[in-house]
Design an enzyme around this catalytic site. Structure first.
Site, PDB file in Angstrom:
ATOM      1  N   LYS A 222       0.925  -1.301   0.009  1.00 43.31           N
ATOM      2  CA  LYS A 222       0.044   0.138   0.046  1.00 43.31           C
ATOM      3  C   LYS A 222       0.739   1.154  -0.076  1.00 43.31           C
ATOM      4  CE  LYS A 222      -0.284  -0.285   5.099  1.00 43.31           C
ATOM      5  NZ  LYS A 222      -1.204  -0.725   6.267  1.00 43.31           N
TER       6      LYS A 222
ATOM      7  N   ARG B 111     -10.845  -0.208  15.649  1.00 48.92           N
ATOM      8  CA  ARG B 111     -10.546   0.562  14.414  1.00 48.92           C
ATOM      9  C   ARG B 111     -11.250  -0.034  13.201  1.00 48.92           C
ATOM     10  NH1 ARG B 111      -4.927   1.363  11.316  1.00 48.92           N
ATOM     11  NH2 ARG B 111      -5.380  -0.665  10.769  1.00 48.92           N
TER      12      ARG B 111
ATOM     13  N   TYR C  94      13.547  31.140   6.657  1.00 49.85           N
ATOM     14  CA  TYR C  94      12.406  31.744   7.029  1.00 49.85           C
ATOM     15  C   TYR C  94      12.441  31.826   8.722  1.00 49.85           C
ATOM     16  CZ  TYR C  94       9.939  31.153   2.492  1.00 49.85           C
ATOM     17  OH  TYR C  94       9.596  31.012   1.432  1.00 49.85           O
TER      18      TYR C  94
END
Ligand SMILES: *Cc1c(COP(=O)(O)O)cnc(C)c1O
Length: 372
Positions: free
Chosen positions: A36, A130, A264
């Site tokens: 997967k 689940r 940044y």
């Protein structure tokens, strides 16, 4: 064109990892590599082809689209679709000869209503909370036995805490699954397959959980996570090697004076004059933003700290230890370079995440290269 950033996947490492799992579980247990999420970033088609050439007869994917891609690439393996039991997926499952995992008894009726013979696996929620049905054995038996076209081929479950040898959850889940399977057998439901083990339960030798098939993902890619234990630590019986290396190139090399602010948010200021390098990969390539000011890469065979914020397309590193490097030179994010190496677990730990997430996060714009 030269790639800005690329992964190199070793076919022989994937093959050796598959073989190691197969050797450990023995001939009576099917090994169904989990491919997967594009084989955890390694390339599902390539990995499947290797596994099939080593004898794999089953593959596991998450959804129908992944299954179709494998089938269209010419895979002749059985393909178990583990997390896609919406009704709209059933027709394509039939058309592409995929095998659905169902999680609810209503899904059995819906699949059966299509009127085409098809095998399915039923997932039991043995305590993970689940996916999987929490129906009783009589309810399951009734649904299974009243189907005319949909045929139960396997019962499966999944462990929530396989890596936690302090918790009793795995033993409890195991016992619950076995109890349910026995009760189903008494009611006449005896599918040919049973499976519950992913990498950890394979690698640490939880043999009672192997049954007729195991579903390793991480191990195929060369990883076995450590377990949590009190006292005697279980040792993995499985030896595997990471199959993926990840490189990028230096875009820019420059010397900054002391007091220069980098990137940044000016998260790093040079304490002294420093040679820095700007890498042609950032968080859009899969370098976790959380590695800002804390991760490291390997430049010229030596560790080089990440300086300041990881940005979308570039990452700045300290080149103090590799002053010889020039723009265009490769730098290693994952893998070995000289005396130094870094694997996905180490990089993930520095980022406060897990190796699975790091590997799956290597984005599509990173080129995939395959080596023998
Ligand atoms: C992803 C997955 C696996 C593979 O887990 P690894 O830890 O990578 O071996 C096995 N079974 C199911 C149901 C999964 O979702």
């Amino acid at each position: 064109m030269r790639a800005r950033s690329w992964i190199e996947v070793s076919r022989s490492a994937i093959a050796a990892n598959y073989d190691a799992v197969k050797r450990l579980v023995g001939p009576a247990v099917e090994v169904a590599p989990v491919v997967k999420a594009d084989a955890y970033g390694h390339g599902a088609l390539a990995v499947s082809r290797i596994a099939e050439s080593r004898g794999a007869r089953w593959l596991c994917v998450s959804n129908v689209a992944e299954g179709i891609a494998l089938r269209e690439s010419g895979s002749g393996a059985r393909i178990l679709v583990m997390a896609d039991s919406l009704e709209a997926s059933f027709r394509p499952m039939i058309d592409y000869r995929l095998t659905p995992v169902l999680h609810d008894l209503a899904e059995i009726r819906a699949l059966d209503a299509l009127g085409t013979p098809i095998g399915y696996h039923l997932k039991i929620d043995s305590g993970m909370g689940r996916l999987g049905t929490i129906a009783s054995a009589p309810q399951i038996a009734q649904a299974v036995q009243s189907a005319n076209y949909a045929r139960l081929e396997g019962l499966m479950t999944h462990f929530a805490s396989a890596a936690d040898y302090v918790s009793s959850q795995t033993a409890e889940q195991s016992a619950e699954f076995e109890r349910l399977c026995e009760e189903l057998a008494r009611l006449g439901v005896r599918p040919p397959m049973r499976h519950m083990s992913s990498t950890i339960a394979v690698a640490y030798g939880r043999r009672e959980a192997w049954h007729s098939m195991v579903r390793p993902g991480h191990a195929i890619y060369g990883y076995v996570s450590p377990v949590r234990a009190k006292g005697a630590e279980p040792v993995p019986l499985l030896e595997v090697q990471p199959a993926l290396g990840w490189k990028t190139r230096l875009l820019v090399v420059k010397d900054l004076p002391a007091g220069a602010r980098i990137g940044y948010g000016a998260q790093f200021t040079t304490p002294k004059p420093m040679r820095i390098g700007v890498l042609a990969a950032g968080y859009a390539d899969g370098i976790p933003h959380r590695l800002s000011n804390r991760g490291r890469v390997i430049a010229g065979g030596r560790f080089a700290p990440i300086l300041g914020a990881v940005s979308m397309d570039v990452t700045t590193i300290d080149l103090t230890n590799a002053p010889q490097l020039r723009p265009g030179d490769p730098v290693t994010l994952l893998g070995r370079d000289g005396e130094s190496s870094q694997d996905a677990r180490e990089m993930a730990r520095a980022a406060g995440t897990i190796s699975y997430s790091l590997l799956c996060g290597i984005s599509a714009r990173v080129e995939r290269v395959y080596a023998d």
